[in-house]
Write a protein that holds these residues in place. Sequence first.
Motif, short mmCIF file in Angstrom:
data_model
loop_
_atom_site.label_atom_id
_atom_site.label_comp_id
_atom_site.label_asym_id
_atom_site.label_seq_id
_atom_site.Cartn_x
_atom_site.Cartn_y
_atom_site.Cartn_z
N PHE A 50 0.52 -1.37 -0.17
CA PHE A 50 -0.01 -0.13 -0.05
C PHE A 50 0.72 1.09 0.60
CE2 PHE A 50 -3.97 -2.54 1.22
CZ PHE A 50 -4.67 -2.42 0.48
N TYR A 68 3.24 1.40 -1.90
CA TYR A 68 4.22 1.88 -3.13
C TYR A 68 4.52 2.82 -3.61
CZ TYR A 68 5.50 -0.77 -7.64
OH TYR A 68 6.69 -0.79 -8.66
N SER A 72 -1.74 4.17 -4.72
CA SER A 72 -1.54 2.69 -4.05
C SER A 72 -1.98 3.70 -2.56
CB SER A 72 -0.69 2.17 -3.72
OG SER A 72 0.55 2.33 -3.35
N ARG A 73 -1.30 4.84 -2.10
CA ARG A 73 -1.64 5.34 -0.96
C ARG A 73 -2.76 5.94 -0.66
NH1 ARG A 73 3.75 7.84 1.51
NH2 ARG A 73 5.89 6.46 0.54
N ALA A 112 -5.80 4.52 -2.26
CA ALA A 112 -6.70 3.19 -1.65
C ALA A 112 -6.23 2.79 -0.56
CB ALA A 112 -5.94 2.36 -2.59
N ALA A 158 -8.08 -0.61 -4.54
CA ALA A 158 -6.33 -1.51 -3.66
C ALA A 158 -6.06 -2.70 -4.29
CB ALA A 158 -7.22 -1.76 -2.49
N SER A 169 -2.63 -2.61 -5.80
CA SER A 169 -1.68 -2.94 -4.48
C SER A 169 -1.76 -4.49 -3.80
CB SER A 169 -2.04 -2.06 -3.03
OG SER A 169 -2.54 -1.18 -3.80
N ARG A 183 0.08 -6.87 -6.10
CA ARG A 183 1.35 -6.88 -5.83
C ARG A 183 1.93 -7.80 -4.34
NH1 ARG A 183 1.72 -1.23 -7.72
NH2 ARG A 183 0.82 -1.13 -5.42
#
Lengths: 363, 363
Positions: A261, A263, A267-268, A270, B274, B277, B280
């Motif tokens: 998260f 990354y 993603s932050r 999200a 998300a 993420s 990943r």
Amino acid sequence: MSSSDTVISIDAMGGDLGPAVVVAGMAMSAKANPEVRFIVHGDKDELSKHIEKRGIADRCEIRHTDDVVTMHEKPSHVMRHGKGTSMWSAIDAVRAGDATVCVSCGNTGALMAVAMIRLRKVPGVNRPAIACLWPSRNPSGFNVMLDVGADIRADQDDLLQYALMGLSYARNGFDLTRPRIGLLNVGTEEHKGRAELKVAHEMIEAAAEYNDFEYVGFIEGGDIPSDRVDVIVTDGFTGNVALKTAEGTANLISGRLREAFLYSLPSRFAALLAYPSLQRLKKRIDPRQANGGVFLGLNGTVVKSHGSADATGVSAAIKLAFQLAQSGFGEKLAARVASVTEAGQSEGPAPKAPTTAKGKPNT
Amino acid sequence: MSSSDTVISIDAMGGDLGPAVVVAGMAMSAKANPEVRFIVHGDKDELSKHIEKRGIADRCEIRHTDDVVTMHEKPSHVMRHGKGTSMWSAIDAVRAGDATVCVSCGNTGALMAVAMIRLRKVPGVNRPAIACLWPSRNPSGFNVMLDVGADIRADQDDLLQYALMGLSYARNGFDLTRPRIGLLNVGTEEHKGRAELKVAHEMIEAAAEYNDFEYVGFIEGGDIPSDRVDVIVTDGFTGNVALKTAEGTANLISGRLREAFLYSLPSRFAALLAYPSLQRLKKRIDPRQANGGVFLGLNGTVVKSHGSADATGVSAAIKLAFQLAQSGFGEKLAARVASVTEAGQSEGPAPKAPTTAKGKPNT
């Protein structure tokens, strides 16, 4: 103090985070549960300060001790020289009948050693065990596993006793009337595993009907968090490795979840939106909610809280101690083990001299 | 077929998902790696069909067998009656020198039994071991653990041999020049654990300098996925339970993660955002990428793929087999074990008759 109150004996000095956190946990429990009271062991001046601050002085009796058992002291040393410690005093309050259950965040090996010599083993029990709660797919959210580290070995008789002690614990701690018990092995086929496991397999199967539990047979490591069993029986070496491996795996995965998260900027973002979901996950796998290894097979119940437990963790351990105290668990477990020792255990192979020779029941 | 090609022997029939999936995995590997070729064992008609479909007929030689070892056959039965199976034939191709490494998705116990009688143990090795890859915080993303289930017991001499075999594997599979080796126990203090562990502790420590590895001493279950070690040594009972417990824990957590995101409409929306993420994360903890237990201590290398491996999993196992074949791993491991058997092992306590008495090196 009302006569219906349940008294828990607290070793306030042993944890990694110090007595302030232990007292904070006591305060959480006191607030949630008006029937709980404490005998608190440790440095009087320091404890008074924290107890005053939390406003629970009317629920606590302090018993002063000068010494503390550190995390790295050898159990054998504590057995000889531990008399003036908060741990010893906390166990002795249970021995004297002033409290029903003892809770400590201290050194596990030392706590077991002191509990063994001060409380002594229940007649019929050769090796006491530590039972832990394991997050699982069961309705309660937990399974019970024992032994997770009281002793590094267990023979077939010990494994049978662990099954019966685990049975008693699951009945009294989880209100399960007919718990399902499994024996941990490297495969589920009957020909697999060590010799003592094959013998224990037959002994536990034979004990199931008389003791009213369901024996599911051999289970594997992957079944520990499943909904196939309620109680997992194993030796303390294997159980300890399994427990710490699971903790390590959970830590690895949560670390990687965090990395995934963090990354990138999207993603932050999200992660922000996913926050309630992630909090829900965190709560469901929060190890603090399952805090409290219970020492089984002694004349008196001892709950070992994690050394690094915070106030929430300490409070969870106290809640467990309270439940066990209320259910009259100690006496029921002793009766369960005694009935099998007298009735059936001599049918098993390689019977040993009963440990009852050492002393009469003293509960 | 070029002389620089590496030939892998494939038991195509043993897996849970059947030969179509195994051949699909082979095709993935063939596409990624022009130097790999296969000898494929199983039903000729069925295999030809899948191989034609995947367009890799020029990279494959099929060896027809009538029988298959099922997942529930006892190893002892397969040892006596397994001669016409794809598993037996796949091992025999390594024995004959036609292929360097064998890959099978079949019954682990049977595969080890057939490998033992057809390839035989390396001189100096008492118990072969299965080494697995364990997702970890190390730069490579993996640690090596052995034994994870070849044998349910191991004494101090076996544990020393596991350390040396794991050392060889880490050097040749991961290009680590000075791997760090740890011995799994219930605590890191020297006085903890079983008697044979304390002896093995001293033996491995003594072997470290001569064999140029770093011995980090006792480690606990929580250290298995850490960056403190590269190779974790333990007996096959403990290793197998630890491995399956970690898999069970990972499954429990991913199940709960899914539940947390399916909880409500907003959380489902958050899950959509998300998604990258989470993908990943999934990739980083994907057990298929770490597929392949390696049998160590035999005259010939065998890679055991997970029974339920899909094409990606099979391809990962083939990749590992290829790396080990290229590095000349088998010969290096034999030389490593032999040097210590001759040089230092007799200094250890309780020396046993060397297993070399059974036969001369036959690699």
